[in-house]
Design a protein around this motif. Structure first.
Motif, PDB file in Angstrom:
ATOM      1  N   MET A 237      37.016  55.746  10.080  1.00 26.76           N
ATOM      2  CA  MET A 237      35.888  56.431   9.460  1.00 26.76           C
ATOM      3  C   MET A 237      34.615  55.622   9.676  1.00 26.76           C
ATOM      4  N   ALA A 238      33.552  56.263  10.164  1.00 27.50           N
ATOM      5  CA  ALA A 238      32.280  55.591  10.413  1.00 27.50           C
ATOM      6  C   ALA A 238      31.671  55.111   9.104  1.00 27.50           C
ATOM      7  N   VAL A 239      30.785  54.098   9.222  1.00 27.33           N
ATOM      8  CA  VAL A 239      30.192  53.493   8.035  1.00 27.33           C
ATOM      9  C   VAL A 239      29.459  54.534   7.189  1.00 27.33           C
ATOM     10  N   ARG A 240      28.613  55.355   7.829  1.00 29.43           N
ATOM     11  CA  ARG A 240      27.849  56.357   7.089  1.00 29.43           C
ATOM     12  C   ARG A 240      28.771  57.399   6.464  1.00 29.43           C
TER      13      ARG A 240
ATOM     14  N   PHE B 271      30.276  55.928   3.443  1.00 30.28           N
ATOM     15  CA  PHE B 271      29.297  55.840   2.371  1.00 30.28           C
ATOM     16  C   PHE B 271      29.099  57.209   1.710  1.00 30.28           C
ATOM     17  N   ASP B 272      28.989  58.249   2.499  1.00 24.42           N
ATOM     18  CA  ASP B 272      28.848  59.603   1.960  1.00 24.42           C
ATOM     19  C   ASP B 272      30.064  59.987   1.124  1.00 24.42           C
ATOM     20  N   TYR B 273      31.224  59.580   1.590  1.00 23.36           N
ATOM     21  CA  TYR B 273      32.460  59.837   0.844  1.00 23.36           C
ATOM     22  C   TYR B 273      32.412  59.134  -0.514  1.00 23.36           C
ATOM     23  N   ASP B 274      31.939  57.894  -0.535  1.00 21.55           N
ATOM     24  CA  ASP B 274      31.852  57.132  -1.781  1.00 21.55           C
ATOM     25  C   ASP B 274      30.823  57.738  -2.733  1.00 21.55           C
ATOM     26  N   LEU B 275      29.707  58.211  -2.193  1.00 24.41           N
ATOM     27  CA  LEU B 275      28.700  58.866  -3.037  1.00 24.41           C
ATOM     28  C   LEU B 275      29.278  60.123  -3.683  1.00 24.41           C
ATOM     29  N   LYS B 276      30.065  60.865  -2.915  1.00 28.30           N
ATOM     30  CA  LYS B 276      30.720  62.055  -3.456  1.00 28.30           C
ATOM     31  C   LYS B 276      31.729  61.673  -4.532  1.00 28.30           C
ATOM     32  N   GLU B 277      32.418  60.573  -4.311  1.00 25.95           N
ATOM     33  CA  GLU B 277      33.387  60.086  -5.304  1.00 25.95           C
ATOM     34  C   GLU B 277      32.678  59.699  -6.597  1.00 25.95           C
TER      35      GLU B 277
END
Length: 219
Positions: free
Chosen positions: A1-4, A7-13
């Motif tokens: 999984m790419a860094v961005r 990060f988007d996944y973590d923001l959604k979490e």
């Protein structure tokens, strides 16, 4: 999984965690009103016991958000999303505390018949839970029009609060034997009014998220 992408996944979490704690706070408020209506001490005690879970969720959100900042060093809108997440979690945790306070007041009132009808307290509760739902919807959709609607509903809660407090003071003069019960009712009204204020703070954070500026919606 790419860094961005990560990060988007973590923001959604983070967003999902906020919605989860929001649902828990709403459930606590609803149970608190139910306990008051039915004089259900067991349900009131359950609310107090379950508050520890909400506190744990709050701590987990804070830790998760701080770790995101430390690992990703975000700027601009991404940083605002994380900061707003922390602030909203704090507001929701306080709202859950007010549900506990209502539960405690219910226990102290006991099984005596109510000298004052609680339909206006129920109206305050209905508005407050609707505000909480709308504020979280405004947050997830980044919708400032919904956030503004939340602030308008807070004015409705304030109006009912003012009217109910006046009636309770009048009731206190007519029924001095019920002074303790009436006092607890005034506290319950205050807890709901303050919960609505904290929900308005969530709406203000939506404005900050979208606009990058702080707005006072409690005027």
């Amino acid at each position: 999984m790419a860094v961005r992408e990560k990060f988007d996944y973590d923001l959604k979490e983070l967003q999902n965690k906020l919605l989860e704690i929001g649902r828990s706070a709403e459930e606590a408020l609803t149970k608190a009103l139910g306990a008051l209506e039915t004089k259900n001490v067991e349900l009131a005690l359950q609310i107090m016991e379950e508050d520890s879970k909400i506190n744990l969720m709050y701590e987990e959100i804070n830790d998760f958000a701080i770790l995101l900042i430390a690992k990703q060093q975000p700027v601009a809108i991404d940083l605002r999303r994380i900061i707003v997440g922390i602030k909203i979690a704090t507001e929701i945790e306080r709202i859950a505390d007010f549900a506990v306070n209502i539960a405690k007041a219910t226990i102290r009132i006991g099984n005596k018949s109510y000298t004052h009808p609680i339909f206006q307290i129920k109206k305050m509760h209905t508005l407050t839970t609707e505000m909480l739902q709308l504020s979280l919807k405004a947050y997830t959709e980044e919708d400032i029009l919904l956030a503004k609607k939340v602030a308008g509903m807070d004015n409705e809660v304030d109006d009912i609060y003012d009217l109910t407090m006046k009636q309770l003071l009048e009731e206190n003069q007519k029924n001095p034997d019920y002074v303790q019960q009436i006092t607890h009712f005034t506290f319950i009204c205050r807890f709901l009014e303050r919960a609505a204020d904290h929900i308005t703070n969530i709406a203000e954070n939506v404005y900050y998220l979208v606009k990058g500026r702080h707005y006072d919606l409690n005027k």
